[in-house]
Design an enzyme around this catalytic site. Structure first.
Site, PDB file in Angstrom:
ATOM      1  N   SER A  85      38.476  30.700  37.345  1.00 25.66           N
ATOM      2  CA  SER A  85      38.761  31.260  36.015  1.00 25.66           C
ATOM      3  C   SER A  85      38.718  30.259  34.861  1.00 25.66           C
ATOM      4  N   THR A 100      32.372  32.371  44.286  1.00 23.00           N
ATOM      5  CA  THR A 100      33.543  33.266  44.280  1.00 23.00           C
ATOM      6  C   THR A 100      33.314  34.490  43.393  1.00 23.00           C
ATOM      7  N   THR A 130      36.606  39.906  31.777  1.00 21.48           N
ATOM      8  CA  THR A 130      37.033  39.128  30.606  1.00 21.48           C
ATOM      9  C   THR A 130      36.219  39.488  29.371  1.00 21.48           C
ATOM     10  N   ASP A 131      36.799  39.232  28.205  1.00 23.07           N
ATOM     11  CA  ASP A 131      36.033  39.450  26.959  1.00 23.07           C
ATOM     12  C   ASP A 131      34.935  38.406  26.781  1.00 23.07           C
ATOM     13  N   GLU A 132      34.986  37.309  27.570  1.00 24.08           N
ATOM     14  CA  GLU A 132      33.994  36.239  27.370  1.00 24.08           C
ATOM     15  C   GLU A 132      32.572  36.683  27.712  1.00 24.08           C
ATOM     16  N   TYR A 155      31.074  30.120  33.585  1.00 18.40           N
ATOM     17  CA  TYR A 155      32.149  31.060  33.945  1.00 18.40           C
ATOM     18  C   TYR A 155      31.818  32.464  33.451  1.00 18.40           C
ATOM     19  N   ALA A 157      29.023  33.710  32.487  1.00 18.36           N
ATOM     20  CA  ALA A 157      27.792  34.248  33.097  1.00 18.36           C
ATOM     21  C   ALA A 157      28.101  34.804  34.488  1.00 18.36           C
ATOM     22  N   LYS A 159      31.037  35.981  35.504  1.00 15.73           N
ATOM     23  CA  LYS A 159      31.823  37.219  35.348  1.00 15.73           C
ATOM     24  C   LYS A 159      30.909  38.363  34.878  1.00 15.73           C
ATOM     25  N   ASN A 184      42.412  36.539  25.973  1.00 21.65           N
ATOM     26  CA  ASN A 184      43.197  35.426  26.540  1.00 21.65           C
ATOM     27  C   ASN A 184      44.640  35.829  26.830  1.00 21.65           C
ATOM     28  N   ASN A 254      42.986  27.863  17.128  1.00 18.85           N
ATOM     29  CA  ASN A 254      43.700  26.984  18.070  1.00 18.85           C
ATOM     30  C   ASN A 254      44.697  26.072  17.357  1.00 18.85           C
ATOM     31  N   PRO A 287      31.371  21.687  25.595  1.00 18.71           N
ATOM     32  CA  PRO A 287      29.969  22.103  25.385  1.00 18.71           C
ATOM     33  C   PRO A 287      29.860  23.627  25.358  1.00 18.71           C
TER      34      PRO A 287
HETATM   35  P1  NAD Z   1      43.825  32.156  38.219  1.00 20.30           P
HETATM   36  O1  NAD Z   1      42.813  31.064  38.278  1.00 20.30           O
HETATM   37  O2  NAD Z   1      45.200  31.856  37.754  1.00 20.30           O
HETATM   38  O3  NAD Z   1      43.972  32.833  39.655  1.00 20.30           O
HETATM   39  C1  NAD Z   1      42.877  33.118  40.471  1.00 20.30           C
HETATM   40  C2  NAD Z   1      43.406  33.446  41.868  1.00 20.30           C
HETATM   41  O4  NAD Z   1      42.268  33.765  42.688  1.00 20.30           O
HETATM   42  C3  NAD Z   1      44.137  32.273  42.528  1.00 20.30           C
HETATM   43  O5  NAD Z   1      45.310  32.730  43.157  1.00 20.30           O
HETATM   44  C4  NAD Z   1      43.135  31.769  43.562  1.00 20.30           C
HETATM   45  O6  NAD Z   1      43.746  31.177  44.705  1.00 20.30           O
HETATM   46  C5  NAD Z   1      42.378  33.039  43.915  1.00 20.30           C
HETATM   47  N1  NAD Z   1      41.020  32.767  44.404  1.00 20.30           N
HETATM   48  C6  NAD Z   1      40.092  31.942  43.841  1.00 20.30           C
HETATM   49  N2  NAD Z   1      38.972  31.919  44.596  1.00 20.30           N
HETATM   50  C7  NAD Z   1      39.198  32.758  45.645  1.00 20.30           C
HETATM   51  C8  NAD Z   1      38.420  33.175  46.756  1.00 20.30           C
HETATM   52  N3  NAD Z   1      37.183  32.699  46.946  1.00 20.30           N
HETATM   53  N4  NAD Z   1      38.946  34.055  47.629  1.00 20.30           N
HETATM   54  C9  NAD Z   1      40.210  34.544  47.441  1.00 20.30           C
HETATM   55  N5  NAD Z   1      41.001  34.168  46.424  1.00 20.30           N
HETATM   56  C10 NAD Z   1      40.499  33.299  45.529  1.00 20.30           C
HETATM   57  O7  NAD Z   1      43.156  33.300  37.343  1.00 20.30           O
HETATM   58  P2  NAD Z   1      43.807  34.300  36.277  1.00 20.30           P
HETATM   59  O8  NAD Z   1      43.859  33.612  34.969  1.00 20.30           O
HETATM   60  O9  NAD Z   1      45.014  34.894  36.849  1.00 20.30           O
HETATM   61  O10 NAD Z   1      42.645  35.400  36.193  1.00 20.30           O
HETATM   62  C11 NAD Z   1      42.623  36.489  37.099  1.00 20.30           C
HETATM   63  C12 NAD Z   1      41.424  37.362  36.774  1.00 20.30           C
HETATM   64  O11 NAD Z   1      41.523  37.838  35.423  1.00 20.30           O
HETATM   65  C13 NAD Z   1      40.089  36.635  36.855  1.00 20.30           C
HETATM   66  O12 NAD Z   1      39.144  37.518  37.403  1.00 20.30           O
HETATM   67  C14 NAD Z   1      39.756  36.304  35.407  1.00 20.30           C
HETATM   68  O13 NAD Z   1      38.363  36.233  35.216  1.00 20.30           O
HETATM   69  C15 NAD Z   1      40.361  37.482  34.687  1.00 20.30           C
HETATM   70  N6  NAD Z   1      40.797  37.244  33.306  1.00 20.30           N
HETATM   71  C16 NAD Z   1      41.616  36.186  33.009  1.00 20.30           C
HETATM   72  C17 NAD Z   1      42.080  36.027  31.698  1.00 20.30           C
HETATM   73  C18 NAD Z   1      42.998  34.889  31.321  1.00 20.30           C
HETATM   74  O14 NAD Z   1      43.256  34.690  30.130  1.00 20.30           O
HETATM   75  N7  NAD Z   1      43.555  34.139  32.260  1.00 20.30           N
HETATM   76  C19 NAD Z   1      41.682  36.921  30.706  1.00 20.30           C
HETATM   77  C20 NAD Z   1      40.827  37.981  31.047  1.00 20.30           C
HETATM   78  C21 NAD Z   1      40.412  38.133  32.360  1.00 20.30           C
HETATM   79  O1  DAU Z   2      39.101  35.250  26.832  1.00 23.10           O
HETATM   80  C1  DAU Z   2      39.542  35.388  28.154  1.00 23.10           C
HETATM   81  C2  DAU Z   2      39.415  34.064  28.867  1.00 23.10           C
HETATM   82  O2  DAU Z   2      40.438  33.218  28.332  1.00 23.10           O
HETATM   83  C3  DAU Z   2      39.557  34.183  30.380  1.00 23.10           C
HETATM   84  O3  DAU Z   2      38.485  34.942  30.882  1.00 23.10           O
HETATM   85  C4  DAU Z   2      39.551  32.793  31.024  1.00 23.10           C
HETATM   86  O4  DAU Z   2      39.782  32.908  32.419  1.00 23.10           O
HETATM   87  C5  DAU Z   2      40.664  31.978  30.399  1.00 23.10           C
HETATM   88  O5  DAU Z   2      40.642  30.669  30.930  1.00 23.10           O
HETATM   89  C6  DAU Z   2      40.516  31.924  28.874  1.00 23.10           C
HETATM   90  O6  DAU Z   2      39.353  31.151  28.477  1.00 23.10           O
HETATM   91  P1  DAU Z   2      39.400  30.110  27.240  1.00 23.10           P
HETATM   92  O7  DAU Z   2      38.332  29.124  27.436  1.00 23.10           O
HETATM   93  O8  DAU Z   2      39.464  30.834  25.943  1.00 23.10           O
HETATM   94  O9  DAU Z   2      40.878  29.475  27.511  1.00 23.10           O
HETATM   95  P2  DAU Z   2      41.419  27.960  27.465  1.00 23.10           P
HETATM   96  O10 DAU Z   2      42.904  28.054  27.588  1.00 23.10           O
HETATM   97  O11 DAU Z   2      40.685  27.070  28.393  1.00 23.10           O
HETATM   98  O12 DAU Z   2      41.064  27.530  25.973  1.00 23.10           O
HETATM   99  C7  DAU Z   2      41.571  28.228  24.841  1.00 23.10           C
HETATM  100  C8  DAU Z   2      41.045  27.541  23.595  1.00 23.10           C
HETATM  101  O13 DAU Z   2      41.651  26.245  23.486  1.00 23.10           O
HETATM  102  C9  DAU Z   2      39.551  27.289  23.617  1.00 23.10           C
HETATM  103  O14 DAU Z   2      39.028  27.421  22.299  1.00 23.10           O
HETATM  104  C10 DAU Z   2      39.432  25.840  24.084  1.00 23.10           C
HETATM  105  C11 DAU Z   2      40.674  25.191  23.499  1.00 23.10           C
HETATM  106  N1  DAU Z   2      41.242  24.061  24.279  1.00 23.10           N
HETATM  107  C12 DAU Z   2      41.491  24.259  25.605  1.00 23.10           C
HETATM  108  C13 DAU Z   2      42.000  23.236  26.382  1.00 23.10           C
HETATM  109  C14 DAU Z   2      42.254  23.442  27.864  1.00 23.10           C
HETATM  110  C15 DAU Z   2      41.539  22.861  23.668  1.00 23.10           C
HETATM  111  O15 DAU Z   2      41.347  22.702  22.435  1.00 23.10           O
HETATM  112  N2  DAU Z   2      42.038  21.846  24.440  1.00 23.10           N
HETATM  113  C16 DAU Z   2      42.282  21.980  25.776  1.00 23.10           C
HETATM  114  O16 DAU Z   2      42.726  20.993  26.420  1.00 23.10           O
END
Ligand code: NAD
Ligand code: DAU
Length: 347
Positions: A85, A100, A130-132, A155, A157, A159, A184, A254, A287
Site C-alpha cells: 500500500s 500482491t 483507492t482514489d489514486e 502502486y 497502476a 491498484k 487518504n 501537506n 518522483p
Molecule cells: P496496510 O499496508 O496497512 O495493510 C495491508 C495488509 O495486507 C497487511 O496486514 C499485510 O500483511 C497484508 N498483505 C500484504 N501482502 C499480502 C499478501 N500477499 N497476502 C496476504 N496479505 C497480505 O494497508 P492499508 O493502508 O490498511 O490499506 C488496505 C487497503 O485499502 C489496500 O488495498 C489499499 O490499497 C486500500 N486503500 C488504502 C488507503 C489508505 O489511505 N491507507 C486509502 C484507500 C484505499
Molecule cells: O489516496 C489514497 C492513498 O493514500 C492510498 O491508496 C495509499 O495506500 C496511501 O498510502 C496514501 O497514499 P499517499 O501517497 O497520498 O500517502 P502518504 O502518507 O505516503 O503521503 C501523503 C502526502 O505526504 C503525499 O503528498 C506525500 C507526502 N509525504 C509523505 C511522506 C511519507 C511527505 O511529504 N513526506 C513523507 O515522509
C-alpha cells in the site's frame, strides 16, 4: 454466513475486521493475512478470542492455498483489502506490487468464481481500492466514479489493474462485485511509513519532519473508522457491479496539515508552541508526485446516507491520543527492519 476479509491485520483491515466481528455475531469472519511488515496481530487483540473470528496466515499470491481455504470454509463473501500500500515502496520495488495487488487479486477472483460455481445469489466480492487510480487533479475539480483512470505510480497502476480485473470478472463471469475508491485514511494502527503516523513518531522522538518538495501537495483525509463504516454499508447495501467513491470532504495541503499536527502535538506533549514546527525539513520530492486528490462522495451519500462522522481536528486529536497511549505498539513497529527502511528512504 462466512466472510473472508483479506489484509485484516493491516491498518484499515483491522478496523473493518473489528467492526464486523463486533456488529455481526452471526457472521463468521475469516481474516487472511500474510503478516508482512505492515500486518500486525496486535491490532486485533481485543477480538482475537471472539467465537465468530478466525485468523488464517497465508499469502494471496499462493493460488493453491487460496483454493484450499475457499473449499474448506465455503465463503459467501469476500472483502479484499490485502495489498502492498505504500507509494514510496512501489517506486523502489514495483514487482512486489504487481505480485500482491494484481496476481493476488486475480487468485481471489478465480477462487470465488470456481467455488461459487456460477451460483452467485447472496454472494459478493468487495474490492477495496483507492482514489489514486484516477491520477492527479489540478487546482480545481473532484474525482467522480466516472473519472477516467490515469494512474501515475507503480502502486496506483497495480491498484488500477486489479480494479480492471474485478470489473472484467463481473462482465465475463457475472461475478457480483462492488468496488470502492477511497481517499487518504488516518487514525489508530497506521504504520509509521505514511505521512501522519511517521510525523507523529518523529515529533515524539524530536527527529526532522521530512516534507517532500514544497509541501503544497493536497490530499483529502478521512478518519479510518468512517471508512470502515462505509465498507460495512456498501458490503450490505451497495448495488452490485457498482463503484462508490469514499472521501472526507477534507482537503489539506501537506504543509498546512503538518503545521496543525505540530500545534496539537505541542499541546499534548506540554511543549512550548512552535517547538515541533522547528523540526520541519524540506527534502527531495517523491518522483511522479501527484499534486492533488479530492473525492466527490455524493453517490455514496445520496444512495446510502454515508458521511464522515468526525471533523479533521477531532480525528487528528483522537489519532494523536492513540499513539501517545500506545507507545509499546509504536516502539515495536519502529524497531528492527523499520530502522533500515528509514535510513534507506530518508538519508
Ligand atoms: P496496510 O499496508 O496497512 O495493510 C495491508 C495488509 O495486507 C497487511 O496486514 C499485510 O500483511 C497484508 N498483505 C500484504 N501482502 C499480502 C499478501 N500477499 N497476502 C496476504 N496479505 C497480505 O494497508 P492499508 O493502508 O490498511 O490499506 C488496505 C487497503 O485499502 C489496500 O488495498 C489499499 O490499497 C486500500 N486503500 C488504502 C488507503 C489508505 O489511505 N491507507 C486509502 C484507500 C484505499
Ligand atoms: O489516496 C489514497 C492513498 O493514500 C492510498 O491508496 C495509499 O495506500 C496511501 O498510502 C496514501 O497514499 P499517499 O501517497 O497520498 O500517502 P502518504 O502518507 O505516503 O503521503 C501523503 C502526502 O505526504 C503525499 O503528498 C506525500 C507526502 N509525504 C509523505 C511522506 C511519507 C511527505 O511529504 N513526506 C513523507 O515522509
Amino acid at each position: 454466513m462466512n466472510i473472508l476479509i483479506t489484509g485484516g491485520a493491516g491498518f484499515i483491515g483491522s478496523h473493518v475486521v473489528r467492526r464486523f466481528v463486533k456488529n455481526y455475531p452471526n457472521i463468521n469472519i475469516y481474516n487472511l493475512d500474510a503478516l508482512t511488515y505492515a500486518g500486525n496481530l496486535e491490532n486485533l487483540r481485543d477480538v482475537e478470542n471472539a467465537p465468530n473470528y478466525k485468523f488464517l496466515k497465508g499469502d494471496i499470491v499462493d493460488a493453491d492455498y487460496i483454493n484450499e481455504i475457499f473449499n474448506k470454509y465455503k465463503f459467501d463473501g469476500v472483502i479484499h483489502l490485502a495489498a502492498e500500500s505504500h507509494v514510496d515502496r512501489s517506486i523502489t520495488d514495483p514487482l512486489a506490487f504487481v505480485k500482491t495487488n494484481v496476481f493476488g487479486t486475480v487468485n481471489l477472483l478465480n477462487a470465488s468464481v470456481s467455488s461459487w460455481k456460477n451460483d452467485f445469489s447472496e454472494k459478493r466480492f468487495y474490492h477495496v481500492s483507492t482514489d489514486e487510480v484516477y491520477g492527479s487533479l489540478g487546482d480545481k475539480g473532484l474525482f467522480l466514479e466516472t473519472t477516467a483512470y490515469d494512474p501515475n505510480s507503480p502502486y496506483s497502476a497495480s491498484k488500477a489493474s486489479s480494479d480492471h480485473f474485478v470489473r472484467a470478472y463481473g462482465e465475463t463471469y457475472g461475478l457480483p462485485f462492488v468496488i470502492t475508491n477511497c481517499s487518504n485514511n488516518y487514525g489508530p494502527n497506521h504504520f509509521p511509513e505514511k505521512l501522519i503516523p511517521l510525523f507523529i513518531n518523529n515529533i515524539i522522538e524530536n527527529q526532522p519532519l521530512p516534507v517532500y518538495g514544497d509541501g503544497k501537495y493536497t490530499r483529502d483525509w478521512l478518519y479510518v473508522e468512517d471508512h470502515a463504516r462505509a465498507i460495512d454499508l456498501v458490503y450490505h447495501k451497495g448495488r452490485k457491479y457498482e463503484t462508490y467513491n469514499i472521501g472526507g470532504f477534507n482537503e489539506w495541503q501537506n504543509i498546512d496539515l503538518v503545521k496543525l499536527l505540530c500545534k496539537q502535538m505541542d499541546v499534548k506533549l506540554g511543549r512550548a508552541e512552535g517547538t515541533s514546527e522547528k523540526l520541519i525539513t524540506y527534502v527531495k520530492d517523491r518522483p511522479g508526485h501527484d499534486l492533488r486528490y479530492a473525492i466527490d462522495a455524493t453517490k455514496i451519500n445520496e444512495e446510502l446516507g454515508w458521511e464522515p462522522s468526525v471533523t479533521f481536528e477531532q480525528g487528528l486529536e483522537k489519532t494523536i491520543d492513540w499513539y501517545l497511549n500506545n507507545k509499546e505498539w509504536l516502539n515495536s513497529v519502529t524497531s528492527g527492519s523499520y530502522k533500515e527502511y528509514y535510513q534507506k528512504m530518508y538519508n
